[in-house]
Write a protein that holds these residues in place. Sequence first.
Motif, mmCIF file in Angstrom:
data_model
loop_
_atom_site.group_PDB
_atom_site.id
_atom_site.type_symbol
_atom_site.label_atom_id
_atom_site.label_comp_id
_atom_site.label_asym_id
_atom_site.label_seq_id
_atom_site.Cartn_x
_atom_site.Cartn_y
_atom_site.Cartn_z
ATOM 1 N N ARG A 108 51.525 17.105 99.018
ATOM 2 C CA ARG A 108 51.398 15.807 99.689
ATOM 3 C C ARG A 108 50.536 14.845 98.886
ATOM 4 N NH1 ARG A 108 52.917 19.590 102.732
ATOM 5 N NH2 ARG A 108 53.933 19.328 104.751
ATOM 6 N N ASP A 109 49.494 15.383 98.290
ATOM 7 C CA ASP A 109 48.667 14.581 97.387
ATOM 8 C C ASP A 109 48.102 15.487 96.309
ATOM 9 O OD1 ASP A 109 46.845 15.690 99.449
ATOM 10 O OD2 ASP A 109 45.312 14.644 98.283
ATOM 11 N N VAL A 110 47.783 14.890 95.175
ATOM 12 C CA VAL A 110 47.364 15.661 94.002
ATOM 13 C C VAL A 110 46.154 14.990 93.353
ATOM 14 C CG1 VAL A 110 48.057 16.511 91.726
ATOM 15 C CG2 VAL A 110 49.732 16.436 93.588
ATOM 16 N N VAL A 111 45.219 15.808 92.903
ATOM 17 C CA VAL A 111 44.069 15.324 92.134
ATOM 18 C C VAL A 111 44.167 15.906 90.729
ATOM 19 C CG1 VAL A 111 41.564 15.317 91.885
ATOM 20 C CG2 VAL A 111 42.610 15.100 94.162
ATOM 21 N N ILE A 112 44.273 15.035 89.743
ATOM 22 C CA ILE A 112 44.306 15.436 88.337
ATOM 23 C C ILE A 112 42.919 15.198 87.747
ATOM 24 C CG2 ILE A 112 45.349 15.063 86.073
ATOM 25 C CD1 ILE A 112 47.320 16.186 88.071
ATOM 26 N N TYR A 115 49.606 10.291 95.685
ATOM 27 C CA TYR A 115 50.320 10.845 96.838
ATOM 28 C C TYR A 115 51.820 10.937 96.526
ATOM 29 C CZ TYR A 115 46.058 10.197 99.530
ATOM 30 O OH TYR A 115 44.759 10.269 99.978
ATOM 31 N N THR A 116 52.477 11.838 97.219
ATOM 32 C CA THR A 116 53.900 12.042 97.010
ATOM 33 C C THR A 116 54.704 10.800 97.378
ATOM 34 O OG1 THR A 116 55.808 13.419 97.596
ATOM 35 C CG2 THR A 116 54.204 13.036 99.323
ATOM 36 N N THR A 117 55.841 10.654 96.728
ATOM 37 C CA THR A 117 56.776 9.571 97.069
ATOM 38 C C THR A 117 57.741 10.011 98.165
ATOM 39 O OG1 THR A 117 58.299 10.322 95.329
ATOM 40 C CG2 THR A 117 56.672 8.640 94.725
ATOM 41 N N ASN A 118 57.593 11.259 98.621
ATOM 42 C CA ASN A 118 58.485 11.818 99.651
ATOM 43 C C ASN A 118 57.856 11.596 101.028
ATOM 44 O OD1 ASN A 118 60.160 13.319 101.287
ATOM 45 N ND2 ASN A 118 60.211 15.112 99.935
ATOM 46 N N TYR A 119 58.397 10.650 101.772
ATOM 47 C CA TYR A 119 57.821 10.293 103.072
ATOM 48 C C TYR A 119 58.092 11.336 104.155
ATOM 49 C CZ TYR A 119 57.751 5.755 100.698
ATOM 50 O OH TYR A 119 57.569 4.739 99.800
ATOM 51 N N LEU A 120 58.951 12.313 103.874
ATOM 52 C CA LEU A 120 59.126 13.413 104.826
ATOM 53 C C LEU A 120 57.908 14.327 104.836
ATOM 54 C CD1 LEU A 120 62.830 14.606 104.361
ATOM 55 C CD2 LEU A 120 61.933 12.889 105.930
ATOM 56 N N SER A 168 54.556 13.156 103.769
ATOM 57 C CA SER A 168 53.289 12.456 103.974
ATOM 58 C C SER A 168 53.517 11.065 104.549
ATOM 59 C CB SER A 168 52.540 12.340 102.634
ATOM 60 O OG SER A 168 51.422 11.513 102.757
ATOM 61 N N ARG A 169 52.643 10.664 105.474
ATOM 62 C CA ARG A 169 52.716 9.329 106.073
ATOM 63 C C ARG A 169 51.724 8.383 105.409
ATOM 64 N NH1 ARG A 169 50.862 12.635 110.118
ATOM 65 N NH2 ARG A 169 52.843 12.385 111.220
ATOM 66 N N PHE A 170 51.147 8.802 104.267
ATOM 67 C CA PHE A 170 50.109 8.002 103.638
ATOM 68 C C PHE A 170 50.625 6.619 103.246
ATOM 69 C CE2 PHE A 170 47.926 6.477 99.808
ATOM 70 C CZ PHE A 170 46.627 6.408 100.277
ATOM 71 N N LYS A 171 51.813 6.567 102.634
ATOM 72 C CA LYS A 171 52.350 5.285 102.173
ATOM 73 C C LYS A 171 53.123 4.568 103.275
ATOM 74 C CE LYS A 171 52.632 6.445 97.257
ATOM 75 N NZ LYS A 171 53.516 6.551 96.054
ATOM 76 N N ILE A 172 54.039 5.276 103.899
ATOM 77 C CA ILE A 172 54.849 4.678 104.961
ATOM 78 C C ILE A 172 54.957 5.686 106.104
ATOM 79 C CG2 ILE A 172 57.117 3.775 105.600
ATOM 80 C CD1 ILE A 172 57.496 2.849 102.778
#
Length: 451
Positions: free
Chosen positions: A200-204, A216-221, A223-227
């Motif tokens: 859902r999210d990544v720290v590099i 954060y992931t671009t997959n909204y299924l 994570s709701r972080f973006k949309i």
Amino acid sequence: MKRVRYSFLALAVVMLCTVVLSTPAFAIPEMSVASRSALLADADTGEILYEQNIHERVYPASVTKIMTGLLVLEKIDSGSMSLSDVITVSSSAHQDVTEDGSTQNIKPGEQMSVENLLYCALVASANEACNILAEAVSGDIPTFVALMNQRAQELGCQDTHFANTHGLQDENHYTTAYDMYLITKEALKYPEFLKITDSRDVVIPATNLSPERHFYTTNYLLSRFKIPGYVYQYAHGIKTGHTSDAGYCLVSSAQKNDMNLISLVFGAEKVTKADGTVDYESFSETSRLFEWGFSNFKLQTYLDSSELIAEVPVSLSRDANYVVVHPESSLSAMLPKDVDLDSFDRKVTIYNEGNITAPISEGQELGEITLSLDGKEYGTTKLVALNSLTQSRLLYVIYTVKNIFSHTATKLAILAVLVLIIVLIILSIRRGRHSGRRYRKSGGVYRGRRR
């Protein structure tokens, strides 16, 4: 009047029979997906549950990165690369990357591990990360792209051609929902692939040229972080994609009640509703497709290995004149929940039927059975003997003798021998008569020897 009544009764019976006979073995709600093409498959059995234009060419956009990730993981699996290997970014890694494309601003000269580059490529959808990985695997980008196309052919993709590593628009860069399903299914063989794409999210961590990255992931299924509004609790991974030509694309997987589904949606749209809200249909249609699959299908055994299929005649046995056969293995498939399992058509084939002889061993293959439903073949398995049968020596001797005397060549040989015997007898008789005549001519008296 009675004739009229009988006519109406007969007509009613015919109509009822027509309805009954034309009723399918199962009934599931119709499904239509708001996209150019779509596919839903069971990940465990490979059964395609829904298809819509799955062999029609589409632009894959960043869904392309599934293939890029697959080739990197295969390189790691071969032992010639590891997730911990640190890659130094070359200046050529940005050669075909546009400024408005997805990026994590990985700079030339920056050092980053293969694992973190995979997270950048598959979670943040960074285009330059794909080129960096391509150079690490193949030495240069064109060679890696050629490898992408070669691997696609090896996987059975018949209408796919890659022109780059990341999916930026190119008219010579295309695939189909079915081809991408084959690629995704292969990628899912590597646990690391789903682990990365399900993030859902990544720290590099900070690198030599960049502070810590957090994305954060671009997959909204996932994570709701973006949309907000699209999270689907059963979803896991995999990859989004979008360009103006490709539309909105999403490849996803979901797990529920021991069912594992793979969904592919290409060419969906962003729709503004009457109330002003926006619907990214690649996500909403994928969720709807998953729910349709989970609600209407389940894994069912349509042939059990313990089922007794037929009695097969066997000769030369001292135990019995037949042996019972059963399926070597059970057959299962993802089927509609309301399917009538008794409606499967069965085709039983017995090898060398009518000429099977003892001895028979338990588990010996004697035939096969194929099951189909509504014209679709679902599976085939061997038919094997339930028990052993020993051979009768007496019956075998009788059979052997009969078999020997049944051949024309044998009959001719025996006839020739009989003729020869008769000839010899006749000759012997003639010789005997001739000797008798000579004996009589000599007087027929023994006079003894002179001294």
